[in-house]
Structure formats: C-alpha cells, structure tokens
Write an enzyme that holds these catalytic residues in place. Structure first.
Site, PDB file in Angstrom:
ATOM      1  N   SER A 235     -41.946  83.164  70.836  1.00  0.00           N
ATOM      2  CA  SER A 235     -41.224  82.086  71.189  1.00  0.00           C
ATOM      3  C   SER A 235     -41.916  81.137  70.011  1.00  0.00           C
ATOM      4  O   SER A 235     -42.027  81.514  69.242  1.00  0.00           O
ATOM      5  CB  SER A 235     -40.960  81.317  72.308  1.00  0.00           C
ATOM      6  OG  SER A 235     -39.700  80.813  71.864  1.00  0.00           O
TER       7      SER A 235
ATOM      8  N   GLU B 164     -24.933  73.967  63.737  1.00  0.00           N
ATOM      9  CA  GLU B 164     -24.392  74.967  64.546  1.00  0.00           C
ATOM     10  C   GLU B 164     -22.960  75.338  63.157  1.00  0.00           C
ATOM     11  O   GLU B 164     -21.828  75.460  62.618  1.00  0.00           O
ATOM     12  CB  GLU B 164     -23.462  75.089  65.485  1.00  0.00           C
ATOM     13  CG  GLU B 164     -25.052  75.302  66.476  1.00  0.00           C
ATOM     14  CD  GLU B 164     -24.295  75.880  68.020  1.00  0.00           C
ATOM     15  OE1 GLU B 164     -23.574  74.628  68.041  1.00  0.00           O
ATOM     16  OE2 GLU B 164     -24.574  75.562  68.594  1.00  0.00           O
TER      17      GLU B 164
ATOM     18  N   HIS C  95     -35.483  83.782  69.008  1.00  0.00           N
ATOM     19  CA  HIS C  95     -34.490  83.347  69.862  1.00  0.00           C
ATOM     20  C   HIS C  95     -33.110  83.402  68.624  1.00  0.00           C
ATOM     21  O   HIS C  95     -32.238  82.854  67.850  1.00  0.00           O
ATOM     22  CB  HIS C  95     -34.240  82.085  70.056  1.00  0.00           C
ATOM     23  CG  HIS C  95     -35.276  81.630  71.724  1.00  0.00           C
ATOM     24  ND1 HIS C  95     -35.445  82.325  72.602  1.00  0.00           N
ATOM     25  CD2 HIS C  95     -36.650  81.218  71.028  1.00  0.00           C
ATOM     26  CE1 HIS C  95     -36.231  81.539  73.282  1.00  0.00           C
ATOM     27  NE2 HIS C  95     -37.033  80.806  72.523  1.00  0.00           N
TER      28      HIS C  95
END
Lengths: 293, 262
Positions: free
Chosen positions: B121, B140, B164
């Site tokens: 990560s 987004e 991720h």
C-alpha cells in the site's frame, strides 16, 4: 431502407446535471429540431415521476415532449403507444436496466418506429442504461472495483444496434468499471471500448465521429493492436492479461474520428458558450443561411 | 524490491508475504510501521506472519518523529538486516520522516548490497522516485486536481506506482500523473497483487492485475492547462498483466512467462 445511419446518437454516463447549466440536456434539446421528443421510461422499474422531471427541463428549453411509459412487451405492441411516436424526431431513454429496454421493445412496432426516426435523420439519446443499450452488443453487468477475471460474470446481450463497433459502459470512473470494460473489449477487439463518466456525454454523428459534452471524462480503449490476451483461456478464474491497448481520455471539446480511431482537440469553452447562448435553434439557423447562399 | 498493492492475503496462501519472507530467509527482517497510525497493531500482525513463514529474526522499526531516525539504535536495527518491509498508511509520512536521514542511507545501503526492500500500500507507493497521493479534487470524476505528486524514496526511478488500483478506482489519478511527465511509467497495482523488481525487470505475483501506462507515444494532453477541466490525453499505451507476466523497465515491453494454456 439504407443501413447507413443518418441520425445522431447522444449517450450520457448517468447523473447528468439537471439543475445547473445542464449542458448535456441542452445538447439533447438542440438536436430535437422541429418535431417532438419521446421520453421513454422503459428501462425503469419504478418510472413514477421520471417523465415529469425530464419533461419540465425540456419544456423550459422549448421542446415538446411525449410520455412513453412501457412496462411490458404487450404494451410495446399497443397501437396507442406506437402512435405516440407519430410526428416525433427524437427519443430519449431514461436510466434503469438495459435488458428491460431490449427485451420489451426488441422487434416490436415501437422499435421499428424508433429505427425509422433514427434512419431519417432523427435523434436517439439515453442516459445510464439508456446509453449502454445503443450498441450492437451491450454490456449488461459485471463486477467492478476489482481485478477483472475472465470467468467472473461479465454479462453482455444484444443491444439496439445504433452505434456499431463499440461497447459502452457508464458511471465509469465513479463505479470503478475500468477492468470490466477492458475485459469486454478483449472478447472482440474490433469493438472500441467507451467508458462514460457521470454528467458526461458523447454525440455520435452518422457513425463517423463523436465529440464530448459534460463535466467528466470519456475513456476510449482501442484494442486493434493487441497481440496477446488470455481471454480465451479455458482455465477458471483467470485474471485478465492483455498487452498493447491504446487508451485515450477525452474531455469536453475533444472529438474522435471513428473510422481512423483518431482523437482531435477542440475548445471546451466554445461548446459551453454555444449551448448557453441557446444554440439549440442553431441547426435551424444554419440551414436557413445555407438556403440563402 | 517487492511492491504490493495493499490488502494482501494474510490468512490462506499468503503468496505475496511469502515472496518477501523467502527473500529474507534465514536473516533479519525489519518491519517499518512509519506510515501507520496504528504501528503496534501492524507490527504484531506482520511479526507473527513473517515468523510463521520462516523468517529467523523479525524486528520492529517504530519511527514516531523525524528525530528518531538519527538515533544510533534505530540505525543499528537496519544494519545487519537483509530485508525491510514498509507497512501501509500514509506515504507522505514515510518520506517526510525518513527522507534524507542517516536511517534512510542505511536502507539504501542494504538495498545496494542486494537486500530486499518491500512495501504494501503506502509502503509500495513511497518506493518510486515520484509518488502519487490524494489531492483536493473529486477523484471519482476524472478531475485533474484529484491527486498530487510528491518526491518519493527513489528506489524505482522513472516509475510512478498507485496501489489499491481497481478497488479504489484510481485510473484517472495514475493517468493524470503519468501525463505530467511521460518519462515516468505508470504502474497500477490491484490489492493482493504485487510486483517483484530485479535488474530492471519485474514479474507479477498475486491474484489480481497490474496495469501499465506508457505515455511514450502520447500525442497530446491538457495537463498543463490551468483550467479545472477534466483530464484529456491521447494515445496512452496500456498493458494489463497477471501473475504469469513480466515486464522490462528498459524496453518497456511485457512478456508472458509461460504459455498461457496449460
């Protein structure tokens, strides 16, 4: 009837602005021209109120609308419903489930009339499910926000066939659908992958070119030069592997030549100003000018 | 170098942590929890796993402030280790706390001597020369201000890592970061997926995909425009790799390790 499309397709990635500048819905209104706009909630499970929301906006833009609510295949055959398309030059599909659209109107008189409108220069527009449905093969569902695995439930079905050689996905970056669009394109790289963000639309003209209107991005995946992928592996649960996809990200103002698959830059502000200055009557004006010359 | 996209399997096969453990083998592995807000919990979790996977000695590097990185005991901890594993959290915590310190020089020495530097990560994101972290815009909605790039630890030059990747819908921020300077290769790593880098080549491990964005042939982008417009760029090359694939960082070409049909 000629198989060459003469009409325009406007498809929206869902959640288009309905309160602010409403550039996308203005664009739809601009293409209705002199006839009426059919708003159909056939994709919707609960169409209550959906027609009214869109009708009010389009009325404000000076467009006459017709309410076509279809909840079953029988209703798509009813002469009363078919007649509603008389004198209409545009059809708008609201969101919901794309399979409801194709399974209820596929090969019905409603669908024939829709094609007639389109092939005589009219407009077919749709948002969300109404966007996916215009393709020859439409993406119905599939996992998102995870690595794409070839065995995991990517579902496609025959669509309305108004936008050839492309597969469209909507709510694209918002719902993490990148992997599944790559997977869908890998199945047949002839198809251009088109991912539409929310409040973002493409205007497709005569199957030749498209351009972008709206606040987000349009992702185009061109897999023509892919030399290797594992999509046809028989092994279960195979994580996707595919090399050499050409990716374009387009924003308002950008356009794309579909035959050469080539992006072309333009001005986002010009599109915005054109739409805000009430250019939905532009088409008429331009034609008039042309006649005068 | 072993870089993991986060959320790696810790229960069953532990494939990715095994990649790290096997390389540390009979030596000393240091778990660095600098990025984490819960360093002790992270330490205990990874200590147990690495011990179970057969690492002989597992030690904890707990850095709470920059002053710790000058302490001889912490430097001594790295000395003699043959692997350092950076846990997740906030990548800028790693770079701001250890960047340019004697401790960091010790980690570099370990790496140059053939030791393993690994991270998951944020611990993976920090490894490249330039790292990506969250910005102010809407991630987004393909917004150009959705991310910022900061100087990383530099173990992997000419590369930017995002982790991720599919799970947190990070396509736009990696594309946007690469567009800022196409010299950098963009590598998006899904959760429970990693890359093992050696001699300018890497192979993929784990259950998910690794996405490579190569902007070498990019023909246009609006990155430098001041407007808050969404991203626009043309002709970015994309490869999606799975655990059978490897990639050369020199030729920027992918290749499949084994014939895919078994």
């Amino acid at each position: 009837m000629s198989a060459d499309p003469k009409g325009t397709v406007i498809i929206i990635g869902g959640h288009e602005d309905r309160e602010g500048e409403m550039l996308i819905l203005r664009k739809v209104a601009a293409h209705v021209k002199d006839g009426r706009l059919v708003i159909t909630t056939v994709a919707s499970h609960k169409p209550d109120g959906m027609y009214e929301i869109y009708a009010k906006i389009f009325h404000d833009f000076g467009v006459k609308t017709v309410d076509l609510e279809i909840n079953s295949r029988a209703e798509a055959m009813e002469p009363g419903n078919v007649d509603k398309l008389n004198g209409c030059s545009a059809v708008f599909f609201t969101g919901g489930d794309q399979l409801k659209i194709t399974s209820q109107i596929g090969d019905t008189p409603i669908f024939s009339r829709l094609r007639e409108i389109f092939f005589t220069g009219g407009l077919v527009a749709g948002t969300s499910a109404g966007a996916s449905v215009v393709c020859e093969t439409m993406l119905v569902s599939g996992p998102s926000e995870e690595s794409h695995r070839s065995s995991e439930g990517l579902k496609m079905a025959p669509g309305l066939g108004l936008f050839k050689d492309a597969i469209v996905d909507q709510h694209f970056s918002e719902r993490g659908r990148f992997g599944r669009l790559v997977g869908a394109v890998a199945h047949n790289p002839r198809n251009l992958g088109v991912g539409l963000d929310e409040d973002t639309a493409i205007v497709i003209q005569k199957d030749k070119s498209l351009y972008v209107v709206g606040s987000g991005a349009v992702y185009l995946l061109d897999a023509r030069f892919v030399k290797q992928s594992n999509i046809d592996d028989e092994e279960d649960n195979k994580t996707l592997s595919i090399f050499n996809i050409t990716t374009h990200v387009l924003a308002q103002g950008d356009s794309f030549q579909l035959s050469e698959r080539k992006p072309v830059a333009g001005s986002p502000e010009k599109i915005r100003k054109g739409l805000l200055n009430g250019s939905h009557r532009n088409g008429t004006k331009r034609r008039a000018k042309h006649r005068a010359a | 170098l072993v870089l993991i996209g986060g959320n790696e399997d810790k229960q069953s096969g532990k494939l990715l942590l095994r990649e790290v453990a096997e390389r540390a083998a009979g030596g000393k592995l240091v778990v660095a929890t600098i990025a984490s807000e819960i360093p002790l919990e992270n330490w205990e979790l990874y200590r147990d796993i690495f011990l179970e996977l057969g690492v002989q000695e597992v030690r904890h590097l707990n850095i709470t402030g920059r002053e710790c990185t000058f302490s001889p005991s912490h430097i001594e901890l790295i000395r003699g280790a043959n692997a350092v594993f950076f846990t997740g959290g906030d990548q800028s915590a790693i770079t701001s706390k250890i960047g340019g310190t004697p401790l960091f020089l010790e980690v570099e020495k370990l790496y140059e001597a053939g030791g393993v530097v690994a991270g998951t990560s944020a611990g993976a994101a920090a490894m490249s020369a330039v790292m990506i972290t969250a910005g102010t815009g809407d991630e987004e909605h393909s917004h150009k201000d959705a991310f910022v790039t900061l100087p990383g630890l530099g173990f992997l030059p000419d590369v930017m890592i995002d982790q991720h990747f599919a799970q947190r819908k990070r396509i736009m921020r990696l594309l946007g970061a690469v567009a800022q300077n196409p010299r950098f290769l963009g590598i998006g790593i899904d959760e429970d997926t990693g890359i093992v880098v050696k001699d300018n080549c890497f192979h993929v491990a784990g259950s998910g995909s690794v996405y490579i964005f190569d902007a070498g042939e990019m023909t246009a982008s609006n990155t430098a425009d001041s407007s808050d417009a969404p991203l626009s760029l043309y002709n970015m090359k994309l490869h999606v790799l799975n655990c059978r694939d490897q990639f050369s960082l020199i030729t920027r070409r992918p290749l499949t390790l084994q014939p895919s049909r078994a």
